[in-house]
Design a protein around this motif. Structure first.
Motif, PDB file in Angstrom:
ATOM      1  N   GLY A  41       0.817  -1.299  -0.044  1.00 28.82           N
ATOM      2  CA  GLY A  41       0.086   0.094   0.069  1.00 28.82           C
ATOM      3  C   GLY A  41       0.829   1.223   0.114  1.00 28.82           C
ATOM      4  O   GLY A  41       0.147   2.308  -0.320  1.00 28.82           O
ATOM      5  N   CYS A  42       2.065   1.159   0.485  1.00 31.08           N
ATOM      6  CA  CYS A  42       2.984   2.291   0.525  1.00 31.08           C
ATOM      7  C   CYS A  42       4.253   2.287   0.314  1.00 31.08           C
ATOM      8  O   CYS A  42       4.826   3.102  -0.121  1.00 31.08           O
ATOM      9  N   GLU A  43       4.891   1.110   0.503  1.00 30.96           N
ATOM     10  CA  GLU A  43       6.005   0.682   0.191  1.00 30.96           C
ATOM     11  C   GLU A  43       7.286   1.353   1.112  1.00 30.96           C
ATOM     12  O   GLU A  43       8.482   1.712   0.794  1.00 30.96           O
ATOM     13  N   GLY A  45       6.608   1.589   4.872  1.00 27.54           N
ATOM     14  CA  GLY A  45       6.513   1.330   5.995  1.00 27.54           C
ATOM     15  C   GLY A  45       5.395   1.682   7.095  1.00 27.54           C
ATOM     16  O   GLY A  45       5.487   1.713   8.287  1.00 27.54           O
ATOM     17  N   VAL A  46       4.518   2.552   6.362  1.00 28.69           N
ATOM     18  CA  VAL A  46       3.397   3.357   7.196  1.00 28.69           C
ATOM     19  C   VAL A  46       2.124   2.381   7.182  1.00 28.69           C
ATOM     20  O   VAL A  46       1.570   2.158   8.373  1.00 28.69           O
ATOM     21  N   CYS A  47       1.659   2.132   6.188  1.00 27.55           N
ATOM     22  CA  CYS A  47       0.303   1.639   6.104  1.00 27.55           C
ATOM     23  C   CYS A  47       0.091   0.054   6.481  1.00 27.55           C
ATOM     24  O   CYS A  47      -1.072  -0.407   7.032  1.00 27.55           O
ATOM     25  N   GLY A  48       0.937  -0.960   6.638  1.00 29.98           N
ATOM     26  CA  GLY A  48       0.996  -1.965   7.162  1.00 29.98           C
ATOM     27  C   GLY A  48       0.463  -3.281   6.383  1.00 29.98           C
ATOM     28  O   GLY A  48       0.126  -4.225   6.870  1.00 29.98           O
ATOM     29  N   CYS A  50       1.368  -4.638   4.028  1.00 32.16           N
ATOM     30  CA  CYS A  50       2.399  -5.758   3.597  1.00 32.16           C
ATOM     31  C   CYS A  50       3.009  -6.625   4.912  1.00 32.16           C
ATOM     32  O   CYS A  50       3.744  -7.414   4.593  1.00 32.16           O
ATOM     33  N   CYS A  62       7.815  -4.930   3.045  1.00 36.50           N
ATOM     34  CA  CYS A  62       7.972  -3.794   2.238  1.00 36.50           C
ATOM     35  C   CYS A  62       9.504  -3.365   2.628  1.00 36.50           C
ATOM     36  O   CYS A  62      10.256  -2.693   1.818  1.00 36.50           O
TER      37      CYS A  62
END
Ligand code: FES
Ligand code: FES
Lengths: 156, 795
Positions: A41-43, A45-48, A50, A62
């Motif tokens: 979702g972001c690559e 490290g924020v959205c979670g 992955c 990610c």
């Protein structure tokens, strides 16, 4: 040397691959092993989205390099099995904890960990623990309800 | 809590109205659903784009690196014979069209604009190669603020224009001057609303492949409107007919309006694929998403409300300045926001006179498009802030002032001052539901005891709206839209084994339409919903339809599914009757069985007769068991959902921090097809609205550089920031739609900025501070509070 040979266990199978050193674990899982259930979702490290379990610990695939998974046990959504995972899946469905389903793999990984660590006993606690997983669809209510219902079960 | 559901005709065998678990969940929970980034075609290569690093500048032709392979770098020159620029039109006088090249030529007009595309065997290698291409750009002074864009001498974005104005329009309706002269109270406010974006968790993406043998171009695309994208691609691409283009929208990870317009990346990939012997894929990363996915809702507003001391609202004067970005997107155009805001501003109120002016300007920023609510969050924010402040000026309780001016349920159909035709709704009841849920009396009691020493103040606020949904051709024509979203399609086939396949032209992006449409089909056919399989999002498989936007799919596709299913049920009855020796009217369809007075036949048997055992089929009945139906609503002005949001907040006077204590949504979306899904849509929308109210803001510096390009800069609410949202449902049926349903996809996102801003203003009333801008930043409140002092008496 830009490449490295690694061996790891993914969803219970021992797999080897020759990987570029800069390759992320997420790209290894998705592009080399075809396990596209893990979402990006972001690559950064924020959205979670992955999040996968690495030796049982929720990890941002990610941000983790594929090389760093040498010898580790990785579990992705495709391999989340057993009574806790089953109970969570059922609860997610019943509490409408997903809409588009894009955040779901990371939510499930995080939820499995919460149940394992017994951190799912109250709404506040679950909300705090979910702080690292973003969902743009559900407003979290269904997610919190689902995890709480499994957290309350004593038979798991 | 469906208090008045008893009034509805309810049959206990109906599946519509039940919280049926979603058909789509299983594959999503197993991790086997396929999103566009999961599509892999044999020999597929990856695309990365070279994008403009500056907001405005003169661009020299791109130099291709000497060592680049022959198929690896694609420039505007190289694609020129294949593509036409995107020119979004609107049939309104004075509208200025932009010409957006697929790959920039001559000038770049926003950071992130496409300059070149590169192809490599992996995404990383494509990005490596893209980095080696440094575009030659001579920077020009940029415009990044909408007010500055109007300045005389402001840099002009588009050479063919005289200024930076996409469209300005205005009207005075009713006896405005008399109202102003008669008014005892006039309240004026200037408001600002920051730019936000839909931000689905799945970014955009596209996989394109061209089959040289058949001449068929296939695009897998994360889009809300597969058929319309295909129609537009046929216009944008040179040398391919529409019938040879196939667009497949696979699983979509949220869209919220952001995946409705046609994007240049999509045209570029299609064109490149036609020239390449292998398929290509581009998956947007989050940084690109912040630069080049459509943005929304940036307003500068000035409002004046005119009222009598008795609490009668007389007139509203509104000016909306909207930042439309560099290019009009196809087909929303840059003016989608302003036009809607002006039309919907009067909301649920009786208003005798209304004057508005809207101006949409071009700036050196990404273009704007629809985002859940389009225009309404800004209009409702403006109107509801004015209702609150006018009530305060008169000395009335804000909700009482609202109720005093609301349209009565009995007045429907009601034509609003701006010409919208409300079909039904009970706004006063929704308001009293929300007031009761917020326990306003106890908030007032607590507020009376507040002293200067109290550093945490509580407040309560409301936001009311009416929401036009599922509007048809007439309404889109009135707006000047080149595409009129006048119908939706469904095709239902019962296979020889008796299972049911429904295909439709809409595209679900998480709304659960595979479930709700199955419920509708199941009721009309008389079989359990589990046996109805809904497919959507493939232009080759599904009948032509307009897609999922504007809260239309449940009503429009629901109407189509119901229409097709009813017609198919008629045919099932006819075949059954002929074989059971009775009249079709004697046949009852239930649980997949047609039952007559003398016997019964399963749907599977009837289907076998229709396809494979024609001996038993009367010659006057056409073989097969398949019906297509296009639903066009009988009334095309739309059906209106409505709602009242209530918020209770605590504001820290020393830090300006806002804590959201309680939130309620009282809403009415007509007949509820699936209560679980309805709740999910409302709560999810409200969470997005809470994000806009308190956290979300796309920032640009004065040179047009975006300052919010990661999820760490642009804050969307997490589980901690969104409180538990209480819901109160009412079901006032629409007289115009199939079974009285209304659209509801957007409603939740409309009112939170209004309700929360009013609650914060209510909390800070003793300090004479009220909210003027969204998001409500602690810093702004802190600054406003700094030189204010506490009023001992309630003002
Ligand atoms: S994709 Fe890894 S945290 Fe967002
Ligand atoms: S369900 Fe769509 S992002 Fe969570």
């Amino acid at each position: 040397m830009t490449h490295q040979e690694i061996t790891l266990t993914v969803n219970g199978c021992r797999l080897s691959a020759e990987v570029e050193r800069r390759l992320s674990l997420a790209d290894l899982l998705r592009e080399e092993f075809g396990l596209t259930g893990t979402h990006l979702g972001c690559e950064h490290g924020v959205c979670g989205a992955c999040t996968v379990l690495v030796d049982g610990v929720p990890s941002r695939s990610c941000l983790m390099l594929a090389c760093a998974s040498e010898g580790r046990h990785v579990v992705t959504i495709e391999g989340m099995r057993g009574p806790v995972a089953d109970a969570l899946r059922e609860a997610f469905r019943e509490s409408h904890a997903l809409q588009c389903g894009f955040c779901t793999p990371g939510m499930l990984a995080t939820a499995i960990d919460l149940i394992a660590r017994k951190r799912a006993s109250s709404e506040d606690e679950i909300r705090r623990e979910l702080a690292g997983n973003l969902c743009r669809c559900t407003g979290y209510q269904g997610l919190v309800d689902a995890i709480l219902s499994v957290g309350k079960r004593t038979d798991l | 809590m469906n208090e008045n559901i008893g009034q509805l005709e309810t049959r206990n065998d109906l599946q519509v109205g039940r919280p049926v678990l979603r058909h789509e969940d299983e594959r999503l929970l197993a991790g086997t659903a396929r999103f566009v980034a999961d599509i892999r075609l044999p020999d597929m290569r990856e695309v990365a784009f070279v994008r403009s690093p500056v907001a405005f500048g003169k661009l020299s032709p791109v130099e291709i690196p000497a060592d680049a392979g022959p198929d690896s770098v694609w420039t505007a020159e190289r694609l020129a014979h294949r593509v036409l620029p995107i020119c979004a039109t609107l049939n309104r006088p004075g509208f200025h069209v932009t010409e957006q090249p697929i790959l920039a030529r001559g000038k770049v007009r926003h950071v992130g604009e496409l300059i070149a595309a590169v192809v490599a065997s992996s995404r990383a290698e494509a990005e490596d190669l893209a980095e080696t291409i440094v575009p030659g750009i001579e920077s020009l002074p940029a415009v990044s603020d909408p007010e500055a864009a109007l300045d005389e001498g402001a840099p002009r974005l588009h050479d063919a224009w005289e200024d930076n104005v996409y469209l300005s329009s205005g009207r005075t309706i009713g006896p405005f001057d008399e109202a102003v002269a008669r008014a005892e109270v006039a309240v004026t406010r200037d408001f600002r609303m920051a730019r936000v974006l839909p931000l689905p968790m799945e970014t955009r993406g596209c996989v394109a492949g061209f089959d040289r043998g058949s001449g068929i171009l296939t695009l897998y695309l994360s889009t809300q409107r597969p058929h319309l994208i295909r129609t537009m691609l046929a216009e944008q691409l040179v040398g391919i007919e529409e019938s040879r283009i196939r667009v497949i929208a696979p699983e979509i990870g949220g869209a919220f309006g952001g995946k409705s317009n046609l994007y240049p990346e999509e045209v570029a990939l299609a064109a490149m694929a036609m020239e390449l012997p292998f398929p290509i894929r581009w998956i947007e990363d989050r940084y690109e998403h912040f630069l080049s996915a459509s943005q929304s809702r940036q307003h500068v507003q000035r409002l004046t409300a005119y009222a009598m001391r008795t609490g009668e609202l007389l007139a509203i004067d509104a000016r909306f300045l909207v930042d439309g970005g560099a290019y009009s997107m196809r087909t929303s155009t840059a003016v989608v926001e302003a036009g809607m805001a002006a039309a919907v501003l009067p909301g649920p109120y009786r208003l005798g006179a209304y004057r508005f002016e809207t101006v949409t300007v071009a700036t050196n920023k990404m273009g704007v498009g629809p985002y859940r609510g389009v225009g309404r969050p800004a209009a409702v924010f403006a109107m509801e802030r004015m209702m609150h402040e006018t009530a305060v000026a008169i000395g009335m309780e804000p909700h009482a002032f609202r109720a005093r001016n609301m349209i009565d349920a009995s007045e429907h159909p009601y034509v609003s001052v701006s010409g919208l035709r409300y079909d039904s709704g009970d706004y006063k009841t929704l308001l009293s539901d929300a007031v009761e849920a917020m326990d306003v009396a106890s908030v007032r009691a607590a507020q009376r005891l507040v002293t200067a020493g109290d550093r945490r103040l509580i407040g309560v606020g409301f936001g009311c709206y009416t929401e036009q949904t599922a509007h048809g051709a007439e309404e889109w024509h009135r707006r000047g839209s080149p595409f009129e979203y006048g119908f939706e399609s469904a095709r239902i086939r019962i296979d020889p084994s008796g299972s049911v396949l429904v295909t439709t032209g809409i595209k679900s992006q998480g709304q659960g339409l595979e479930t709700t449409l199955a419920q509708i089909a199941a009721d009309a056919l008389g079989l359990p919903h589990e046996h109805v399989h809904i497919r959507h999002g493939d232009t080759e498989l599904c009948p032509y339809g307009l897609g999922t936007i504007a809260s239309r799919s449940l009503v429009m596709a629901g109407g189509a599914v119901e229409g097709a299913a009813t017609r198919l049920a008629g045919k099932i009855r006819a075949i059954a009757a002929a074989n059971l020796g009775c009249g079709p009217e004697d046949i009852r369809l239930q649980d997949g069985t047609a039952t007559g007075p003398f016997g019964n036949l399963s749907f599977a048997k009837i289907a076998r007769i229709a396809y494979l055992e024609l001996n038993a089929l009367p010659p006057d009945i056409e073989p097969g068991l398949e019906v297509s139906y296009n639903y066009r609503p009988p009334v095309e002005s739309g059906t209106y959902s409505s709602g009242v949001h209530g918020a209770r907040v605590a504001v820290d006077v020393d830090t300006g921090e806002v804590e959201l204590l309680d939130y309620v949504v009282a809403e009415d979306c007509g007949r509820i097809v699936n209560p679980m899904i309805v709740d999910g849509q409302i709560i999810g929308g409200a969470a997005q609205g809470i994000g806009q109210a308190l956290y979300e803001e796309l920032r640009y510096d004065e040179t047009g550089q975006p300052r919010t390009v990661t999820l760490a800069d642009y804050l969307i609410p997490g589980a901690v920031e969104v409180p538990r949202i209480a819901l109160r449902h009412r079901e006032t049926l629409s007289p115009f739609t199939v079974f009285g349903a209304k659209g509801l996809g957007e409603g939740g996102a409309i009112a939170p900025p209004a309700a929360i801003a009013n609650a914060v203003s209510d909390a800070l009333r003793r300090y004479g501070v009220d909210v003027r801008s969204i998001p409500i930043r602690p810093r702004d409140l802190w600054t406003a509070l700094r030189d204010k002092s506490f009023a001992e008496m309630e003002p």
